[in-house]
Design a protein around this motif. Structure first.
Motif, mmCIF file in Angstrom:
data_model
loop_
_atom_site.group_PDB
_atom_site.id
_atom_site.type_symbol
_atom_site.label_atom_id
_atom_site.label_comp_id
_atom_site.label_asym_id
_atom_site.label_seq_id
_atom_site.Cartn_x
_atom_site.Cartn_y
_atom_site.Cartn_z
ATOM 1 N N ARG C 54 20.554 11.719 -4.732
ATOM 2 C CA ARG C 54 21.512 11.236 -3.754
ATOM 3 C C ARG C 54 22.852 11.076 -4.434
ATOM 4 N N HIS C 55 23.895 11.296 -3.713
ATOM 5 C CA HIS C 55 25.231 11.047 -4.259
ATOM 6 C C HIS C 55 26.008 10.206 -3.265
ATOM 7 N N TYR C 56 27.200 9.772 -3.667
ATOM 8 C CA TYR C 56 28.064 9.005 -2.772
ATOM 9 C C TYR C 56 29.394 9.741 -2.700
ATOM 10 N N LEU C 59 32.757 8.921 -4.443
ATOM 11 C CA LEU C 59 32.806 8.777 -5.903
ATOM 12 C C LEU C 59 32.338 10.021 -6.664
ATOM 13 N N TRP C 124 27.657 9.838 -10.685
ATOM 14 C CA TRP C 124 27.156 9.047 -9.563
ATOM 15 C C TRP C 124 26.069 9.778 -8.792
ATOM 16 N N TRP C 126 21.748 9.341 -7.933
ATOM 17 C CA TRP C 126 20.547 8.516 -7.992
ATOM 18 C C TRP C 126 19.374 9.408 -7.683
ATOM 19 N N TRP C 137 11.958 5.748 -7.147
ATOM 20 C CA TRP C 137 13.292 5.872 -7.752
ATOM 21 C C TRP C 137 13.173 5.890 -9.266
ATOM 22 N N VAL D 6 26.997 0.240 2.311
ATOM 23 C CA VAL D 6 26.237 1.422 1.913
ATOM 24 C C VAL D 6 25.366 1.046 0.712
ATOM 25 N N LEU D 8 23.002 2.442 -2.218
ATOM 26 C CA LEU D 8 22.632 3.673 -2.934
ATOM 27 C C LEU D 8 21.336 3.470 -3.707
ATOM 28 N N GLU D 12 18.566 1.193 -1.309
ATOM 29 C CA GLU D 12 18.216 1.589 0.057
ATOM 30 C C GLU D 12 16.863 0.996 0.463
ATOM 31 N N ALA D 51 31.856 -0.639 -4.843
ATOM 32 C CA ALA D 51 33.077 0.118 -4.549
ATOM 33 C C ALA D 51 33.507 -0.237 -3.132
ATOM 34 N N GLU D 68 34.594 0.071 3.926
ATOM 35 C CA GLU D 68 33.251 0.528 3.547
ATOM 36 C C GLU D 68 32.952 -0.011 2.154
ATOM 37 N N ALA D 70 30.263 -0.105 -0.894
ATOM 38 C CA ALA D 70 29.079 0.574 -1.426
ATOM 39 C C ALA D 70 28.497 -0.242 -2.580
ATOM 40 N N LEU D 72 26.083 -0.026 -5.815
ATOM 41 C CA LEU D 72 25.706 1.083 -6.691
ATOM 42 C C LEU D 72 24.813 0.599 -7.834
#
Lengths: 152, 78, 152, 78
Positions: C54-56, C59, C124, C126, C137, D6, D8, D12, D51, D68, D70, D72
């Protein structure tokens, strides 16, 4: 381990060779490759028009095979590819392709790096270049000797 | 009764050809000594290695009829 | 310098990408590449059935681009390629391809090695893996942190 | 009047979804404090970075409507 060591007297497609090697190694997490090619465009406008590598049959391929065995003994590899051209090549043509496949990234980097340093400085090839229409033999570079000294 | 001399790399220019047949000689030193003195000097250079029938040799070694002697300057490959 | 940095959400052909990159760089003497792929077959029979990264968006690609600029500033390169997958991949599929093209072999090796160490530990993404039907994960590995420390 | 959170990576799973809309809050601290306490504890963990609108922030920061945010966890990519 899959070992593939070849001395080639005709042009080869480096991307295709690397693709074939990779397809045989789905269990390898990482594959490091080095491609050396005839540089197009030289320093100070001294364009190399052609490069010729000569080899000596009784020594060259046996030494490449011995180098591959040494590399395979020093790192844990899934595969090792060493292809080296002999003969006359033009700008942009591949000269050498080395690829090392391993479970661990560091092993693959070190093996490819070691193989290249030893190919450059110890393998039985003699190189001459054609610049401005004239062939001249290339002497070994001090840098190659220094590169070799890194491995102790 | 002959041996074959092979001249690699820049030694080809010094010898005028990549290889030549010469009369059989009892040793490597004798084979070199029978050549043109300028070429012999080059082949005796400290950085020139020799192989007989594909095996590297050091110093003077005996030769036999049919041997192939290669003179190998420092490599510059890859 | 030719820079090519992409975040990919669909499978890519690593050999073809490397071939295209190489064709654009006839002036480079050496090209070092690293290909990371989903390993087929795991230790102790724990086969990874699928891997998901997964990425964001805000970023991930900006940081990859910043890393490429840092690599290009540290070594003298003719070209730098950084491709990284996001999404779900099966065994044998490529995850990451880094290639560095340079006049000098040492620069190409160091740049590719540095880029991989930093991609692995600082970018960045995951990761989760599907083993025996269950997703889990993946935590960062100590080895990745150690790899990074090599660069001071 | 809302902000988007959000989550990550493994966050999640802790949050039950990859993102959610929550009522606007004056600060990051307030937004976290309004969540389920178990989730809030996870998000306050020492290795979780934040973030806001794609820019990393440290400590508590003010938020505005439409932001937004996030969360992380440590990366494990490549």
């Amino acid at each position: 381990m899959i070992g593939d060591v070849r001395l080639l007297t005709l042009p080869f497609d480096a991307a295709e060779e690397l693709g074939t090697f990779t397809q045989r190694l789905p269990q390898a997490g990482g594959i490091v490759s080095f491609l050396g090619q005839v540089r197009a465009g030289g320093p100070e406008g001294a364009e190399v028009e052609a490069l010729e590598l000569r080899h000596y049959d009784p020594l060259t391929l046996p030494a490449m095979t011995a180098l591959a065995a040494r590399v395979a003994g020093r790192w844990t590899l899934d595969g090792l590819l060493i292809l080296h051209r002999s003969g006359t090549m033009g700008p942009g043509e591949p000269i050498v392709l080395v690829a090392a496949a391993a479970r661990h990234r560091r092993d693959a980097f070190a093996a490819a790096d070691f193989a290249m340093d030893h190919l450059k400085s110890e393998s039985w090839f003699w190189k001459r270049e054609k610049v401005a229409g004239a062939w001249r033999w290339i002497e070994p570079r001090d840098q190659d000797i220094e590169d070799l000294a890194r491995w102790g | 009764m002959a041996i074959t001399l092979v001249f690699l790399g820049r030694l080809e220019d010094a010898a005028g050809s990549g290889s030549r047949e010469v009369p059989a000689a009892a040793s490597l030193g004798q084979a070199i000594g029978a050549l043109d003195p300028d070429l012999a000097d080059v082949l005796r250079g400290p950085r020139i290695r020799c192989a007989v029938n594909g095996t590297l040799v050091q110093g003077d070694v005996p030769l036999r009829n049919g041997d192939e002697v290669a003179f190998l300057p420092p490599v510059s490959g890859g």
